[in-house]
Scaffold this active site. Sequence first.
Site, PDB file in Angstrom:
ATOM      1  N   ASP A  32       0.865  -1.175   0.000  1.00  0.00           N
ATOM      2  CA  ASP A  32       0.000   0.000   0.000  1.00  0.00           C
ATOM      3  C   ASP A  32       0.906   1.232   0.000  1.00  0.00           C
ATOM      4  O   ASP A  32       2.108   1.132   0.290  1.00  0.00           O
ATOM      5  CB  ASP A  32      -0.884  -0.044   1.258  1.00  0.00           C
ATOM      6  CG  ASP A  32      -1.744   1.203   1.400  1.00  0.00           C
ATOM      7  OD1 ASP A  32      -2.295   1.655   0.375  1.00  0.00           O
ATOM      8  OD2 ASP A  32      -1.852   1.722   2.526  1.00  0.00           O
ATOM      9  N   ASP A  77      -1.489  -0.776   6.036  1.00  0.00           N
ATOM     10  CA  ASP A  77      -1.770  -0.284   7.384  1.00  0.00           C
ATOM     11  C   ASP A  77      -3.245  -0.029   7.652  1.00  0.00           C
ATOM     12  O   ASP A  77      -3.622   0.285   8.775  1.00  0.00           O
ATOM     13  CB  ASP A  77      -1.018   1.037   7.616  1.00  0.00           C
ATOM     14  CG  ASP A  77      -1.641   2.192   6.839  1.00  0.00           C
ATOM     15  OD1 ASP A  77      -1.792   3.283   7.408  1.00  0.00           O
ATOM     16  OD2 ASP A  77      -1.997   1.997   5.663  1.00  0.00           O
ATOM     17  N   ASP A 132      -6.668  -2.732   3.408  1.00  0.00           N
ATOM     18  CA  ASP A 132      -5.570  -3.632   3.022  1.00  0.00           C
ATOM     19  C   ASP A 132      -5.755  -5.039   3.573  1.00  0.00           C
ATOM     20  O   ASP A 132      -4.937  -5.920   3.289  1.00  0.00           O
ATOM     21  CB  ASP A 132      -4.225  -3.069   3.530  1.00  0.00           C
ATOM     22  CG  ASP A 132      -3.936  -1.684   2.985  1.00  0.00           C
ATOM     23  OD1 ASP A 132      -4.173  -1.473   1.790  1.00  0.00           O
ATOM     24  OD2 ASP A 132      -3.488  -0.814   3.758  1.00  0.00           O
TER      25      ASP A 132
END
Length: 1196
Positions: free
Chosen positions: A426, A864, A868
């Site tokens: 990410d 985080d 995700d």
Amino acid sequence: MANGRRRRKLHLSKIYTFKCVKPSAEEDDQSQIGGPGFSRVVYCNDPDSVVVHSYANNYVKTTKYTPGTFIPKALFEQFRRVANFFFLLTGILAFTPLAPYSSGSAIVPLIFVIGVSMAKEGIEDRRRKQQDIEVNNRKVKVHQGNGYFEYRQWRHLSVGDIVKVEKDEFFPADILLLSSSYEDGICYVETMNLDGETNLKLKQALEVTSSLLVEDSNFEHFKAIIRCEDPNANLYSFVGTMDLEAQYALSPQQLLLRDSKLRNTDYVYGAVVFTGHDTKVMQNATDPPSKRSRIERKMDYVIYFMFSMLFLISFIGSIFFGISTRDDLKNGVMKRWYLRPDDSTVYFDPKRAVLASFLHFLTALMLYSYFIPISLYVSIEIGKLLQTRFINQDIHMYYEEADKPAQARTSNLNEELGQVDTILSDKTGTLTSNSMEFVKCSVAGTAYGRGITDVERAMAKRKGSPIADEMINGDDGVELVEETPHIRGFNFKDERITNGNWVNEPRSETIQKFFQLLAICHTVIPEVDEETGEVSYEAESPDEAAFVIAARELGFEFYKRTQTTVSLHMLDPLSGKKVDRLYKILNVLEFNSTRKRMSVIIQTEEGKFLLLSKGADSVMFTRLAKDGTDFEEKTREHVNEYADAGLRTLILAYRELDEEEYTEFNEKFSEARNSVSADRDTLIDQVAETVEKDLILLGATAVEDKLQTGVPECIDKLAQAGIKIWVLTGDKMETAINIGYACSLLRQEMKQIIINLETPDIKALEKSGDKEAITKASKESVVLQITQANARLASSGAGSEAYALIIDGNSLVYALEDDIKTSFLKLAVGCASVICCRSSPKQKALVTRLVKEGSKRTTLAIGDGANDVGMLQEADIGVGISGAEGMQAVMASDIAIAQFRFMERLLLVHGHWCYRRISSMICYFFYKNITFGVTMFLYEAFTSFSGEPAYNDWYLSLYNVLFTSLPPIALGVLDQDVSARFCLKFPLLYQEGIQNMLFGWRRIFIWMLNGVYSGVIIFFFCAKALGETGFNSQGKTVGFEIFGTTMYTCVVWVVNCQMALFIQHFTLIQHVLIWGSIAAWHLFLVIYGAISPTLSTTAYKVFVEALAPTPKFWIVTLFVVISALVPYFAYSAIQMRFFPMYHNMIQWIRLEGRAEDPEYAAMIRQRSIRPTTVGFTARVAARINRATKERLQNHR
């Protein structure tokens, strides 16, 4: 008032769209209640209700076992492993006459190994049990009748109970908020245990209950019926009604979830709706997907291979035994006269040779079972558990600022960390810090803000331009300003705006409206420190906080919120003095991923109705009034510039409403908001669309999400290690590309392959609105672009050109379809960098699955946020960043770290070490057991496959449990081929794991052959040396007990000395365990041999009286050890000198003291099989190559 408390006078009921609602006029809105999925009926404050007893109690159990199920369930878990099940069968057969050894010696090792594993399971489950007891025994005030509340344990709560939860207490169940210490029934809730977010959520009771239930005594006669949805896992939905004189619609705004905490509110009253395992947090408590490492899966195949060999040699031995038995008695001549074949049982009866052969086959299976290491599984589990402790306690992966160490949440995947081929990351909060800072803005077509972002610095380096301390964004020259203390969330420098200078700007009125919008259009909650008077903010996102802080720092301070108003302390441009302004909040139209905008409708002190709106450029520009402003194009230019600089942008606009238009909107909005139907959110969005139009543009904001410390350096090291890095982000393509440059994933020399749907043909089709035509054309366009890109890659061949693939979310929809995804994966794998922009959470998970299943290599996903989670669970390894977006990613991860830069040490150091240790440990286990098994097999062949073991029963039992079990565990925990410093200095060492050089079939078979060779040397050397000659000074020859003990001694010495040769990094613990294992064998011989011969049998005083006094025993042991280990020593020396692996090269560097020699180190790095194509090392290499080519061309 009960307890002498006064209710706080704060009214916030209109801050959210799902505000406190009045009786719904529409019958159809409750159409779902009572139907499938909406059948729950709760009788509030009625403990005698029959319905109460049909629902789950509030006792929560997270344990895997109970006292009654522990033994059967734990045994089932253990015997699901094929090796353990095999040993169970051999243990059962040991109680039959077929057994070549005593039943006790067969079953004790199995009980020990299974017992250790079960004990580990039991200890872990006991911890969960203690946590359950602690939670279930918490207490909360419950209405007992007659308006009296007293404490009761959580586990005794029932559906319909009225509870009183006080400040900083956890909610014991899912409860419906009835009233609170605030007059309008609002309360603040912290949901960290649910979604990890620390910002406070606002909840509010119905008006009818909030006004009626103000103190304890009001509940004496309170009765109500709640009809709502059945238990489900959706944390953010709740549909129901309450019957209290009339029917009232319920929403998630009234539901307080178990395990969330009451904050900033003295107390609340609530009715229990869901209890125990019916609560939403428990409905979400599903086990993460089971993950097994590639090495563990491969180990299963090795064990299957060993089983095949075991059955084969047992079958061969039984055939030979059958032939020998058949031929034992011919024409009255007994070949093996000592077996008395003329008077034998079935086992040696020549007349029943076939049956004897079959029974021997079963005996041989038991005898040769020692080829399979019984303690392998439990030893690996212990080793991995200790490895995770080293990871958790690594001070170099401790983030002091947040007090967060690394946390290995599972030990199953330690070695997988050393084989990662592709990282899918990410961006926001992972590569960047998710700590937003207001840096720049564009107001009325003028750009303000002189700060330089990390991306702009990278861009300047890329273009070769010098970087000044300040960058000019306006038209005027730069004036140096005095440095001010840094304010979190605010990094804006521009003297034209700061210190009230905005009043002198040509468009000062627009600037005033711009910052007023920032100070009003949000859901931030202010908290005023009573001692200092300073205002702090509780915001739902870092962006929101940055906007409010920026408005405050520039003279528009938001300091107070009530139910219907917000208050600002701001500069009056006419008087030049600070004044207070009060704005009435009428409605809040919330932000969501579909709307991509947020709006508030306010009424000013002058009575004007204003709609204030902020949102993404993709949705805001289309909602602007035609010819509303003369600076729209200029604003678009600034937004693109900000995106190029890696900044996150929002467009700000407003609109004035007349009273009639607002009244009409509010009626429709209230009707949609009060609906309890499934499409309630859709109805609200549709009504909001009618008013969010014809907006007047004010400008755009730009906030910077800074790169985390050490990200470019970490990516460079990972790239040198041969790891591919993909970025999957929801950001715009321009922002993602520039972040790629800033963190060295992209470089100027790279050729970019961009796949998107921004073609004129598709844009024309989008205007026509023909969805089928758009879909068809879009898919054809994506297929064409991918095909052309693959052809481009193929034509470039294996040259030095590096390609980067950038694809947007719309194109990704088609690229992931079944008939295209193979071609897309081929393209992506051929590129040095891959960036997927505008990706949805589902697309992130699908891309991860495609890479994992398509490449058949180890994938690691890192993120985080809650978006995700799918990606982390889909990857072979999920790494969660414990950042600003909460803990959902961490809770779904296999390993948690605080910063992306710790990936360098996690993979290159711990990953490499764990991969090497576990691989070596497994290979050694098979080696030592094959060595032991071969001596037994050869002894069997030497004795015409009679089924008699070469060793004493307890020698057999303790081989895997005592004399050879601890050194391999020490190897799996402590061994280091290269120190951590060299692992980081030479990342190419990691490629041993990517290429699986240490646990390939070739290496496994080499260790197996080494075991076969050692077993052959031990047997034949002992057989020839001890044969028919005298053994001691009295001239006595050896019996099978002396021969077996001597051979066993040689086995213990050989396998332990082999471990000493194999270990790369000796510690005191390894010395103690290796030489201690040998000493333990000799000590055991002394002690066991001193026991009565009825127990010690063939071992009775064999060492003290027969072996120890005889020099021949020690000489044979010495020469056997040397002979067995010389080939391994020679092989290792030749490989180290002429065919070194990566770790051998680095060991040579360390040995020769040339670690700091840059030329020698560069030569070693050039041995890398995978070229480094990303990172600043690749950038430097490309620059050197380019300069070299230019020099060659000039010479020509």
